[in-house]
Design an enzyme around this catalytic site. Structure first.
Site, mmCIF file in Angstrom:
data_model
loop_
_atom_site.group_PDB
_atom_site.id
_atom_site.type_symbol
_atom_site.label_atom_id
_atom_site.label_comp_id
_atom_site.label_asym_id
_atom_site.label_seq_id
_atom_site.Cartn_x
_atom_site.Cartn_y
_atom_site.Cartn_z
ATOM 1 N N CYS A 159 -2.966 7.515 5.132
ATOM 2 C CA CYS A 159 -2.990 7.060 3.734
ATOM 3 C C CYS A 159 -4.164 7.656 2.977
ATOM 4 C CB CYS A 159 -3.090 5.537 3.683
ATOM 5 S SG CYS A 159 -1.969 4.671 4.792
ATOM 6 N N GLU A 187 0.879 -1.164 0.000
ATOM 7 C CA GLU A 187 0.000 0.000 0.000
ATOM 8 C C GLU A 187 0.915 1.212 0.000
ATOM 9 O OE1 GLU A 187 -1.513 3.167 1.870
ATOM 10 O OE2 GLU A 187 -2.199 1.733 3.388
#
Length: 516
Positions: free
Chosen positions: A304, A267
């Site tokens: 994120c 990620e």
């Protein structure tokens, strides 16, 4: 039970290993050295940890689902037993507020217990049975049974921005252990003490549940070669990573170049576009401007899913939103950033964006201490944004770009040119539904999670959550790193043809399938 005493040792299976080469953790708030010298893993340490994981694999993957669930529950209990020393250490190393870390600890224990519940349900191994059809014409069919099983030992890289929930005992570790995979964690060098405490909690649970020592190891050190050596080890069969695009791509190349390539579930990068549709802007421009800045500056923007891009149709209502955001920015918090390196990279990213032709600086937030994140807000037009790839890059921190578009069609055109994202958000009213319907097909191709009338910061840990998306948000858009679906990364299907009942996995034997 676990101990809260730090030693700085590597946790190689059941053994504490110390080395002459060491490093220290530093207080995020001022960069001063914390107590305890932490050992740097050698190539031999990494090989030993991986060999122990490999030796433990067959025993661990054949544990019953209920026994594995009991183990995950035990890990959560051991983390809880660490008490306030865990929060204090994480606060010192990360600079994150105590309240945030307390909530993150709850999330960490919650996701462990979520996977324990998933295992007890039994359906996650997805047993499928096609019974034999001996009388079928023109050809009979054999008895065919499929089940998913663990892929093998997993390397997990601790994330800088979640020292508890995405670190030694975080989501990647929890989902891999739930799948039946031993784990070797590469602790993030910014919070080695927090990682050691969490690692000792896992090790205490292993002892309590009488599992093989190689089910978990913790290695550390600041050298990038440590992670590369770990990924190259032939025992490692998958990698879980949360961090920069540069780091994720580097690990992906290493994993692909092995004699036996393995998947890296990375990620990496996302700017999480937010769409302000006309009716929503007309009704709520000022409220949206203020709430946007709250989301932007939360946790110094070190999420994120931070809203790094705002798109809307130019006009008086859009101007009201911009004015409200500018006003809110003037008194926005300036929290401590995780490390001096992250802060330096943030400031360099802001300076680079500010220097782009066609960019207008709307304002900076309060400066705060030297280690704090000074929020930054910029504006440009759709044509300039479309022509400049730098404007589409993530800046990790409280920085966002507002793009004024001439019409909804331009919003769609800009979206088609975006990279893959973790999230996209639609702020809309009833009158905006047709515009939203036109954007949805593009967003479905571009993102993993689509929100309405919210802000993307904040990820619920539950079965339906998707924390993933097309590249470069993640390296594999078919997966999620949050939610029960995260276990699927570390499982593979195996089919058994005409195998006697006594030799079948328990979940494939007649009468052992979970209810639909």
């Amino acid at each position: 039970m676990t101990t809260t005493s730090l030693t700085g040792a590597l946790l190689i299976g059941a053994r504490d290993v110390t080395r002459d080469t060491t490093f220290v953790a530093r207080r995020a708030v001022d960069g001063s050295a914390l107590d305890i010298a932490f050992s740097c893993a050698t190539p031999d340490d990494i090989r030993n940890a991986c060999a122990l994981a490999d030796a433990a694999f067959d025993t661990y993957r054949h544990t019953s689902l209920s026994a594995r669930a009991t183990f995950l529950d035990a890990v959560a209990t051991e983390i809880e037993a660490l008490g306030e020393p865990l929060i204090e250490r994480a606060h010192a190393e990360s600079g994150l507020p105590v309240a945030r870390l307390t909530g993150e600890r709850g999330r960490t224990m919650g996701q462990l217990r979520m996977f324990a519940s998933l295992l007890r349900e039994g359906r996650c191994m997805d047993p499928r049975i096609d019974p034999a059809l001996p009388d079928r014409k023109p050809m009979s069919r054999p008895d065919l049974r499929q089940i998913r099983m663990a892929v093998g030992p997993v390397a997990v890289f601790g994330a800088s921005n979640f020292p508890l929930a995405f670190s030694a005992a975080g989501g990647d570790t929890a989902s891999a252990l739930a799948a039946g995979c031993p784990v070797v964690v590469r602790a993030h060098p910014a919070h080695p003490g927090t990682s050691e405490l969490m690692g000792r909690a896992i090790r205490a649970a292993i002892t309590r549940c009488t599992l093989p020592e190689g089910v978990f190891s913790l290695i550390g050190g600041p050298d990038y070669a440590i992670g590369a050596t770990l990924v190259q080890d032939p025992a490692i069969m998958a990698v879980g990573y949360t961090g920069s695009r540069q780091g994720g791509l580097a690990l992906g190349k290493i994993a692909a170049a092995r004699p036996v390539p393995v998947p890296v579930y990375a990620e990496m990068s996302s700017i999480n576009p937010v769409y302000l549709l006309p009716a929503a802007l007309k009704a709520d421009a000022e409220t949206l401007g203020a709430s946007f800045v709250v989301s932007l500056t939360m946790g110094a923007g070190q999420f994120c899913t931070n809203p790094g891009l705002i798109l809307g149709v130019a006009g008086p209502d859009f101007d009201r939103f911009v004015a409200a955001a500018k006003a809110a920015l003037e008194t926005a918090p300036a929290p401590t950033m995780l490390t001096s390196g992250i802060r330096s990279a943030y400031e360099a990213g802001v300076e680079r964006l500010a220097a782009r032709p066609g960019i207008r600086a709307l304002g900076r937030g309060p400066r705060g201490e030297d280690s704090a994140c000074q929020a930054a807000l910029f504006e440009t037009d759709a044509t300039t944004f479309a022509a400049d790839p730098v404007m589409k890059e993530e800046i990790f921190g409280s920085c966002s770009l507002i793009v004024a578009c001439p019409d909804i069609a331009t919003l769609r055109t800009l979206t088609e040119a975006l990279e893959g994202q973790l999230t996209a958000t639609l702020h809309m009213k009833e009158a905006d539904l047709e515009d939203a319907r036109g954007l949805l097909p593009v967003l479905e191709r571009k993102v993993g999670r689509i929100l309405a009338n919210a802000w993307p910061t904040g990820v619920e840990v539950c079965s339906a959550m998707v924390h993933g998306g097309p590249f470069p948000a993640t390296s594999d858009p078919r997966t999620t790193s949050v939610g029960t679906g995260a276990i699927e990364r570390f499982l593979r299907p195996v089919c058994y043809q005409d195998i006697p009942q006594a030799l079948l996995p328990v979940g494939l034997r007649d009468g052992n399938q979970p209810p639909a």
